[in-house]
Design a protein around this motif. Structure first.
Motif, PDB file in Angstrom:
ATOM      1  N   VAL A 157      43.034  58.162  33.356  1.00 14.07           N
ATOM      2  CA  VAL A 157      44.074  58.248  34.376  1.00 14.07           C
ATOM      3  C   VAL A 157      44.506  56.848  34.819  1.00 14.07           C
ATOM      4  N   ILE A 158      43.527  55.980  35.054  1.00 15.02           N
ATOM      5  CA  ILE A 158      43.854  54.617  35.485  1.00 15.02           C
ATOM      6  C   ILE A 158      44.605  53.871  34.381  1.00 15.02           C
ATOM      7  N   LEU A 183      40.267  47.243  34.383  1.00 15.26           N
ATOM      8  CA  LEU A 183      41.583  47.816  34.660  1.00 15.26           C
ATOM      9  C   LEU A 183      42.004  47.578  36.105  1.00 15.26           C
ATOM     10  N   ILE A 184      41.057  47.760  37.025  1.00 13.62           N
ATOM     11  CA  ILE A 184      41.381  47.725  38.451  1.00 13.62           C
ATOM     12  C   ILE A 184      41.680  46.320  38.948  1.00 13.62           C
ATOM     13  N   VAL A 185      40.939  45.326  38.472  1.00 14.13           N
ATOM     14  CA  VAL A 185      41.119  43.957  38.976  1.00 14.13           C
ATOM     15  C   VAL A 185      42.523  43.416  38.718  1.00 14.13           C
ATOM     16  N   PRO A 186      43.031  43.468  37.482  1.00 18.16           N
ATOM     17  CA  PRO A 186      44.400  42.969  37.285  1.00 18.16           C
ATOM     18  C   PRO A 186      45.448  43.785  38.037  1.00 18.16           C
ATOM     19  N   ALA A 189      45.416  42.537  41.567  1.00 21.85           N
ATOM     20  CA  ALA A 189      46.091  41.236  41.671  1.00 21.85           C
ATOM     21  C   ALA A 189      47.600  41.400  41.757  1.00 21.85           C
ATOM     22  N   ASP A 190      48.122  42.488  41.190  1.00 18.28           N
ATOM     23  CA  ASP A 190      49.562  42.774  41.249  1.00 18.28           C
ATOM     24  C   ASP A 190      49.915  43.718  42.390  1.00 18.28           C
ATOM     25  N   ARG A 191      48.986  43.919  43.318  1.00 13.79           N
ATOM     26  CA  ARG A 191      49.177  44.795  44.467  1.00 13.79           C
ATOM     27  C   ARG A 191      49.441  46.241  44.038  1.00 13.79           C
ATOM     28  N   LEU A 192      48.634  46.690  43.091  1.00 12.59           N
ATOM     29  CA  LEU A 192      48.778  48.046  42.573  1.00 12.59           C
ATOM     30  C   LEU A 192      47.530  48.899  42.756  1.00 12.59           C
ATOM     31  N   ALA A 193      46.471  48.369  43.387  1.00 14.52           N
ATOM     32  CA  ALA A 193      45.233  49.137  43.503  1.00 14.52           C
ATOM     33  C   ALA A 193      44.443  48.745  44.742  1.00 14.52           C
ATOM     34  N   ALA A 230      35.580  40.395  43.227  1.00 17.37           N
ATOM     35  CA  ALA A 230      36.513  40.433  42.098  1.00 17.37           C
ATOM     36  C   ALA A 230      37.968  40.386  42.553  1.00 17.37           C
ATOM     37  N   GLY A 231      38.186  40.413  43.876  1.00 18.17           N
ATOM     38  CA  GLY A 231      39.546  40.329  44.398  1.00 18.17           C
ATOM     39  C   GLY A 231      40.225  41.652  44.642  1.00 18.17           C
ATOM     40  N   VAL A 232      39.462  42.749  44.603  1.00 25.64           N
ATOM     41  CA  VAL A 232      40.032  44.074  44.840  1.00 25.64           C
ATOM     42  C   VAL A 232      40.020  44.361  46.339  1.00 25.64           C
ATOM     43  N   PRO A 233      41.150  44.761  46.932  1.00 22.69           N
ATOM     44  CA  PRO A 233      41.122  45.187  48.337  1.00 22.69           C
ATOM     45  C   PRO A 233      40.183  46.374  48.482  1.00 22.69           C
ATOM     46  N   VAL A 234      39.160  46.243  49.304  1.00 24.18           N
ATOM     47  CA  VAL A 234      38.147  47.294  49.407  1.00 24.18           C
ATOM     48  C   VAL A 234      37.916  47.656  50.869  1.00 24.18           C
TER      49      VAL A 234
END
Length: 361
Positions: A157-158, A183-186, A189-193, A230-234
Motif C-alpha cells: 500500500v505504501i 519508503l517512509i523516510v523519503p 522528507a517531501d511532506r507526504l508521511a 530518521a526525520g519522520v514526523p512522529v
C-alpha cells in the motif's frame, strides 16, 4: 446482550478468554460445571495455546471515506480484518460480527487479509472523481500486526502511495513499521508521511494483559526514537485512557517526548456493542476487587451507560472524570511542548496512477 460470564482463567497471549457470541447469533452457549470438576481441571492444567489462522478476501475497494466530525482524517485504509494484538478494549472487535465470527477470540485468532488491497488502492486513486485528502492507514486494526511480516500488504500500500506521491498518516503499536523506513523516510522528507505510535502504558505487566501481542512499551519508545532520528514526523497516542487502570499518562508523554515525539492525542475507552461484556470479563479476571469501581467511572463519562456513540462525546467522554483526564493531558502537553507545530502534509504533489499499470504481485 446476554449476562456477562466470568471466564475461568486467562489464555496466555490472548486478550480475551472467551468466544463471546456476537450480537447477530441466535444461539449462545457457555461452559458449565457438570459436577465432575472439569472446569477446575482445565484451569489447573491450562488449555493449549490457540493458533492464529489467516484467510484471504478480495476487497471491492481500498479507501473508506470518513464523514465523522470527531476524526481528524478524511479517508482510511485497513489491509486486515481482525487483529492478533488482542487489545481487550479494541473498538473494532464488533466488526467481526458481520463475518459471523466472535468479537472475542475469533477477532484475535481469525485474521482476514485483503490480498488485493494494493490493486484496489491504485484503482481508487486513478478514478477521475478522486480528490486527494488525508488518508490514514491502520485506523481500525493494526496494519503492522504479526502477519504483515509475511504478507507485506501494508508495504504494498505504501509503495502505491509513494508512486502516486499521495500523503498518508499511519497509526500502529508495532515496531514493524521500522521495516518500511526506506519508503517512509523519503516520503516524510517531501511532506507526504507522518507516523503515530500508540503507547497505552509504560507498565510492562499491564501491557501484557491489556495488549498481549503488541510490542512492549519500551520497544515502542525505541520505534519513536528511530522514526524521529530518521526525520519522520512522529506523534504518540496515549489511547485509550481507562480510569484506575492505566494511570501513568504523564509518564508516557514524558517518555515519548524524550524519544522524539512532538505531537500527541488521546481518547477515553470506548465500549461499543460486544466490547462492553468482553471488557467486563477482562476486569473480573484481572481486577476483580476494583472492577465495579472502574466500570462506575467509565459509565460516569458516558451518561450512566457503558457507551454513548454521540459524536460530541464518544472520543473524550463527558462529566467530571472526563474533564480531569482532559486537564491532565493538556497540562502535560503544554509543559513538555507537544502540539505546538502542526504537521502539514502536501497534497499538491499527487499524481494519479497511470491506467493499466502493472500489479505489484
Amino acid at each position: 446482550m446476554p449476562d456477562v460470564l466470568i471466564p475461568v482463567h486467562a489464555i496466555k497471549g490472548r486478550g480475551t478468554a472467551t468466544r463471546l457470541a456476537h450480537r447477530f447469533e441466535k444461539d449462545t452457549r457457555a461452559d458449565w460445571d457438570d459436577g465432575w470438576g472439569t472446569l477446575e481441571a482445565d484451569a489447573a492444567e491450562g488449555r493449549p495455546l490457540l493458533e492464529t489462522t489467516v484467510s484471504f478476501e478480495d476487497a471491492r475497494s481500498a479507501i473508506v471515506r470518513n464523514d465523522s466530525p470527531d476524526i481528524f482524517f478524511d479517508y482510511s485504509l485497513n489491509p486486515y480484518r481482525g487483529c492478533e494484538h488482542g487489545c481487550i478494549y479494541c473498538y473494532a472487535r464488533p466488526t467481526h460480527s458481520y463475518l459471523n465470527l466472535s468479537p472475542g477470540l475469533d477477532f484475535e485468532t481469525k485474521i482476514i487479509a485483503k490480498r488485493n488491497i494494493a490493486d484496489m488502492l491504485r484503482a481508487d486513486l486513478g478514478k477521475r472523481s478522486y480528490v486527494p485528502k488525508l488518508l490514514n492507514i491502520g485506523s481500525g486494526t493494526d496494519c503492522y500486526q504479526p502477519v504483515e511480516r509475511e504478507l507485506r500488504l501494508t508495504r504494498s500500500v505504501i509503495e502505491v502511495l509513494q508512486q502516486a506521491e499521495h500523503p498518508f498518516s499511519l497509526v500502529t503499536k508495532s515496531s514493524g513499521v521500522e521495516r518500511d523506513l526506506d519508503l517512509i523516510v523519503p516520503m516524510a522528507a517531501d511532506r507526504l508521511a507522518a507516523v503515530y505510535v500508540t503507547i497505552t502504558t509504560l507498565d510492562p505487566e499491564l501491557a501484557r494483559t491489556l495488549e498481549p501481542r503488541a510490542a512492549a512499551p519500551h520497544r515502542r519508545l525505541r520505534t519513536i526514537r528511530t522514526l524521529a532520528e530518521a526525520g519522520v514526523p512522529v506523534g504518540v497516542s496515549v489511547a485509550p485512557q481507562i480510569p484506575f487502570v492505566n494511570d501513568d499518562m504523564e509518564k508516557v508523554l514524558e517518555a515519548a517526548w524524550e524519544a522524539g515525539a512532538r505531537s500527541a492525542f488521546y481518547t477515553v475507552i470506548r465500549l461499543p456493542w460486544e466490547v462492553a461484556p468482553l471488557f467486563k470479563q477482562w476486569l473480573a479476571l484481572h481486577y476483580p476487587q476494583r472492577a465495579d469501581r472502574i466500570m462506575a467511572r467509565i459509565q460516569e463519562m458516558r451518561g450512566g451507560k457503558d457507551y454513548d456513540s454521540d459524536f460530541a462525546s464518544r472520543m473524550k467522554g463527558s462529566g467530571l472524570w472526563a474533564d480531569l483526564i482532559k486537564q491532565r493531558f493538556e497540562k502535560t502537553c503544554h509543559r513538555l511542548g507537544f502540539n505546538r507545530q502542526r504537521v502539514e502534509l502536501d497534497f499538491s504533489q499527487f499524481r494519479p496512477p497511470a491506467a493499466g499499470q502493472a500489479s505489484l504481485f
